[in-house]
Design a protein around this motif. Structure first.
Motif: not given
Length: 237
Positions: A153-159, A192-194
Motif C-alpha cells: 500500500y505504501g508503494a502505491i499511496i506514498v509516490p 491509478i497510475l501507481c
C-alpha cells in the motif's frame, strides 16, 4: 534492481517552489505575475530531474530503463490505447471534480495553465514538455517510488501523493484553495497510475498516455500565444 531512495520523492515540490520564489525575486515581480512561465520552468526542472536519475543509475552501472523496469517487447498497442484513454478520462474527471469541490464550478479550468508566453517558446515547448515530463515524473515517482517501497500500500499511496502534490506548485501560487485544487485534480490519476505500475511493472503505456495529455495542454498554450485575444475569450475576460 536499481536502488533509488524514496527520499527523493519531494524533490520536485521543493524545486518548483524555490524556482518560482527565486524568479519573482530576480524579476522584482510577485510570484503570481510569473505564473505564465510554468511550462518552461517545468521543462527545465524535468531536465534536472532526468539528469539526477541518470547520474544515480550510472553510478550503479545501470541505466534509466532499468530504473523504471522497461522490458522491450512487453507492451502492446492495445495496452497503450487503453491506458492513454484512462489517463485522459481520469485526468479530466479529477480536474472537474476538484474544480467543483474548491470553486463550485463545473467545468473549472485554472486560467494560469493556458496563459500566453512568447510564441517561439510556446512552439519549442510543444516538443519538449510532454516528452521530458514523461521521463522525469515516471522515472522519479515510479522508479524511485513504487519500485523502492516494500509495503504494497505504501508503494502505491506514498509516490501517488507526491506525484499529485508537485502539481500544487506548478505554478507556485500562495493560495490555499488553488494548491488544494491542483492536488485534488491529480490525486485520482496518480493513484491509478501507481496502482497500474505496481501491478504491471510496465512504464511505457503510462509514459505515452502521460505525454498525450501534456500535448493537449501545451497546444492550448500555443494557441493562446499565437492568436490575439484567444486567452481572454477562453477565460471569459
Amino acid at each position: 534492481m536499481v536502488k533509488c531512495y524514496p527520499i527523493l520523492l519531494p524533490l520536485r515540490c521543493v524545486v518548483f517552489l524555490l524556482v518560482f520564489i527565486a524568479g519573482a525575486f530576480v524579476t522584482d515581480k510577485k510570484v503570481n505575475d510569473i505564473s505564465n512561465w510554468w511550462s518552461m520552468v517545468a521543462s527545465i526542472v524535468n531536465g534536472i530531474t532526468i539528469m539526477i536519475l541518470i547520474a544515480i543509475t550510472k553510478k550503479q552501472k545501470s541505466n534509466y530503463w532499468e530504473l523504471v523496469n522497461y522490458q522491450k517487447g512487453k507492451t502492446t498497442g492495445g495496452q497503450i490505447t487503453i491506458v492513454s484513454v484512462v489517463i485522459v478520462l481520469a485526468g479530466m474527471a479529477g480536474m472537474y471534480l476538484a474544480g467543483f469541490i474548491c470553486y463550485g464550478v463545473i467545468p473549472y479550468a485554472a486560467p494560469q495553465m493556458i496563459e500566453p508566453i512568447p510564441l517561439w517558446l510556446a512552439v519549442i515547448n510543444v516538443f519538449i514538455l510532454p516528452v521530458s515530463t514523461a521521463f522525469a515524473e515516471e522515472g522519479l515517482y515510479l522508479g524511485c517510488g513504487v519500485n523502492q517501497i516494500q509495503n504494497k500500500y505504501g508503494a502505491i499511496i506514498v509516490p501517488a501523493l507526491f506525484f499529485a502534490l508537485q502539481h500544487s506548485f506548478i505554478p507556485a501560487l500562495f493560495d490555499v484553495k488553488y494548491i488544494l485544487y491542483r492536488f485534488l485534480s491529480f490525486l485520482p490519476l496518480t493513484l491509478i497510475l501507481c496502482w497500474y505500475y505496481y501491478k504491471e511493472r510496465n512504464p511505457l503505456p503510462i509514459m505515452v498516455g502521460h505525454a498525450i495529455i501534456d500535448v493537449a495542454t501545451v497546444m492550448q498554450i500555443l494557441a493562446t500565444s499565437s492568436i490575439e485575444g484567444l486567452y481572454q475569450e477562453m477565460c471569459g475576460i
